[in-house]
Design a protein around this motif. Structure first.
Motif, PDB file in Angstrom:
ATOM      1  N   ARG A 142      -8.292  -3.927  19.834  1.00  0.00           N
ATOM      2  CA  ARG A 142      -7.887  -4.192  18.329  1.00  0.00           C
ATOM      3  C   ARG A 142      -7.798  -2.965  17.672  1.00  0.00           C
ATOM      4  O   ARG A 142      -7.057  -2.550  17.014  1.00  0.00           O
ATOM      5  N   GLN A 143      -9.054  -2.240  17.740  1.00  0.00           N
ATOM      6  CA  GLN A 143      -9.094  -0.839  17.001  1.00  0.00           C
ATOM      7  C   GLN A 143      -7.955   0.263  17.472  1.00  0.00           C
ATOM      8  O   GLN A 143      -7.357   0.808  16.640  1.00  0.00           O
ATOM      9  N   LEU A 144      -7.558   0.257  18.879  1.00  0.00           N
ATOM     10  CA  LEU A 144      -6.536   1.030  19.339  1.00  0.00           C
ATOM     11  C   LEU A 144      -5.273   0.659  18.796  1.00  0.00           C
ATOM     12  O   LEU A 144      -4.424   1.409  18.112  1.00  0.00           O
ATOM     13  N   VAL A 145      -5.149  -0.551  18.701  1.00  0.00           N
ATOM     14  CA  VAL A 145      -3.757  -1.166  18.191  1.00  0.00           C
ATOM     15  C   VAL A 145      -3.834  -0.870  16.534  1.00  0.00           C
ATOM     16  O   VAL A 145      -2.643  -0.463  16.073  1.00  0.00           O
ATOM     17  N   ASN A 146      -4.712  -1.010  15.912  1.00  0.00           N
ATOM     18  CA  ASN A 146      -4.779  -0.753  14.812  1.00  0.00           C
ATOM     19  C   ASN A 146      -4.608   0.557  14.391  1.00  0.00           C
ATOM     20  O   ASN A 146      -3.660   1.033  13.299  1.00  0.00           O
ATOM     21  N   THR A 147      -4.943   1.626  15.068  1.00  0.00           N
ATOM     22  CA  THR A 147      -4.580   2.958  14.869  1.00  0.00           C
ATOM     23  C   THR A 147      -3.205   3.365  15.224  1.00  0.00           C
ATOM     24  O   THR A 147      -2.373   4.297  14.608  1.00  0.00           O
ATOM     25  N   VAL A 148      -2.600   2.728  16.231  1.00  0.00           N
ATOM     26  CA  VAL A 148      -1.300   2.717  16.797  1.00  0.00           C
ATOM     27  C   VAL A 148      -0.477   2.353  15.392  1.00  0.00           C
ATOM     28  O   VAL A 148       0.604   3.046  15.078  1.00  0.00           O
ATOM     29  N   LEU A 149      -0.732   1.141  14.852  1.00  0.00           N
ATOM     30  CA  LEU A 149       0.037   0.556  13.944  1.00  0.00           C
ATOM     31  C   LEU A 149      -0.063   1.470  12.632  1.00  0.00           C
ATOM     32  O   LEU A 149       0.942   1.722  12.062  1.00  0.00           O
ATOM     33  N   GLN A 150      -1.297   2.079  12.293  1.00  0.00           N
ATOM     34  CA  GLN A 150      -1.088   2.973  11.087  1.00  0.00           C
ATOM     35  C   GLN A 150      -0.303   4.206  11.232  1.00  0.00           C
ATOM     36  O   GLN A 150       0.378   4.371  10.490  1.00  0.00           O
ATOM     37  N   GLU A 151      -0.388   4.661  12.553  1.00  0.00           N
ATOM     38  CA  GLU A 151       0.572   6.057  12.851  1.00  0.00           C
ATOM     39  C   GLU A 151       2.026   5.496  12.720  1.00  0.00           C
ATOM     40  O   GLU A 151       2.874   6.309  12.154  1.00  0.00           O
ATOM     41  N   TYR A 152       2.590   4.456  13.344  1.00  0.00           N
ATOM     42  CA  TYR A 152       4.005   3.798  13.395  1.00  0.00           C
ATOM     43  C   TYR A 152       4.272   3.574  12.079  1.00  0.00           C
ATOM     44  O   TYR A 152       5.380   4.037  11.696  1.00  0.00           O
ATOM     45  N   ALA A 153       3.496   2.874  11.262  1.00  0.00           N
ATOM     46  CA  ALA A 153       3.877   2.541  10.026  1.00  0.00           C
ATOM     47  C   ALA A 153       4.050   3.756   8.951  1.00  0.00           C
ATOM     48  O   ALA A 153       4.905   3.752   8.038  1.00  0.00           O
ATOM     49  N   ARG A 154       3.235   4.793   9.106  1.00  0.00           N
ATOM     50  CA  ARG A 154       3.319   5.970   8.479  1.00  0.00           C
ATOM     51  C   ARG A 154       4.668   6.744   8.771  1.00  0.00           C
ATOM     52  O   ARG A 154       5.143   7.103   7.704  1.00  0.00           O
ATOM     53  N   SER A 155       4.807   6.801   9.999  1.00  0.00           N
ATOM     54  CA  SER A 155       5.863   7.888  10.270  1.00  0.00           C
ATOM     55  C   SER A 155       7.157   7.413  10.916  1.00  0.00           C
ATOM     56  O   SER A 155       8.180   7.989  10.843  1.00  0.00           O
ATOM     57  N   GLU A 156       7.248   6.030  11.500  1.00  0.00           N
ATOM     58  CA  GLU A 156       8.531   5.370  11.919  1.00  0.00           C
ATOM     59  C   GLU A 156       8.964   4.314  11.243  1.00  0.00           C
ATOM     60  O   GLU A 156       8.132   3.400  10.982  1.00  0.00           O
ATOM     61  N   PRO A 157      10.294   4.354  10.759  1.00  0.00           N
ATOM     62  CA  PRO A 157      10.817   3.126  10.152  1.00  0.00           C
ATOM     63  C   PRO A 157      11.229   2.083  11.067  1.00  0.00           C
ATOM     64  O   PRO A 157      11.425   2.459  12.313  1.00  0.00           O
ATOM     65  N   VAL A 158      11.194   1.103  10.721  1.00  0.00           N
ATOM     66  CA  VAL A 158      11.612  -0.367  11.338  1.00  0.00           C
ATOM     67  C   VAL A 158      13.262  -0.255  11.210  1.00  0.00           C
ATOM     68  O   VAL A 158      13.835  -0.810  12.220  1.00  0.00           O
ATOM     69  N   TYR A 159      13.537   0.418  10.120  1.00  0.00           N
ATOM     70  CA  TYR A 159      15.071   0.548  10.025  1.00  0.00           C
ATOM     71  C   TYR A 159      15.433   1.673   9.208  1.00  0.00           C
ATOM     72  O   TYR A 159      14.751   1.723   8.097  1.00  0.00           O
ATOM     73  N   ARG A 160      16.301   2.521   9.597  1.00  0.00           N
ATOM     74  CA  ARG A 160      16.934   3.438   8.958  1.00  0.00           C
ATOM     75  C   ARG A 160      18.037   3.140   8.035  1.00  0.00           C
ATOM     76  O   ARG A 160      19.004   2.717   8.801  1.00  0.00           O
TER      77      ARG A 160
END
Length: 190
Positions: A142-160
């Protein structure tokens, strides 16, 4: 004369059809630029996500990595958040594919002018099912998934948002805070 007129009408019809198809492709990119808002549908967001994955995230200096694949986006009826489901593979240094599983999250969206994108905003993990990976890391999966999610949410859009759409906005309008309403993403123009 008759042949020239027929060729002209054929050319005009072909040109009109080509322009209509070009217009439809723009409409596929954005379902509506309707006065004071822009609308996006679940299939539009899904198509963008399909092109953006798989994604790999290295953690702990490369000792552990997570690979996200097969994103599945839905917009549940009556909810103001979208739902994303991913398949995840966890690997460790020297050992590939220690575990595979999936996880689900719910999130609102935010607009980032730097990326011209819609990003996850405060994603909440709904479920994590990655058998055997929890014993690999002291913090657990769960901590790994949280870390990945934080990085993804900060840098990668769901839609551009396409730059052509942004150019068509009236000069006096700016993109507001995205909302999820009636199974679609609505971005008010302010």
């Amino acid at each position: 004369m008759r042949r020239t007129r027929r060729q002209f009408f054929t050319l005009a019809l072909a040109t009109g059809a080509t322009l209509a198809l070009a217009g439809c492709s723009t409409l596929n990119a954005v379902t509506g630029l309707l006065g004071n808002q822009i609308n996006f549908t679940q299939p539009q967001l899904q198509r963008y996500l399909n092109q953006s994955f798989p994604r790999e995230f290295d953690k702990l200096g490369g000792l552990v990595s997570a690979t996200l694949t097969n994103p599945r986006l839905s917009i549940p009826t009556g909810d103001d958040r979208l739902r994303l489901d991913f398949d995840i593979g966890v690997s460790a240094l020297g050992a590939r594919d220690i575990s595979r599983g999936h996880f689900a999250l719910a999130s609102r969206l935010r607009y980032d002018p730097a990326t011209r994108g819609l990003h996850l905003d405060n994603p909440e993990i709904l479920s994590v099912d990655v058998p055997g990976a929890g014993s690999l890391m002291s913090g657990g999966t769960r901590q790994l998934v949280n870390t990945v999610l934080q990085e993804y949410a900060r840098s990668e859009p769901v839609y551009r948002i396409d730059s052509d759409v942004l150019r068509r906005l009236p000069a006096s309008k700016q993109i507001g805070n995205p909302q999820i309403e009636d199974g679609r993403v609505v971005i008010p123009l302010q």
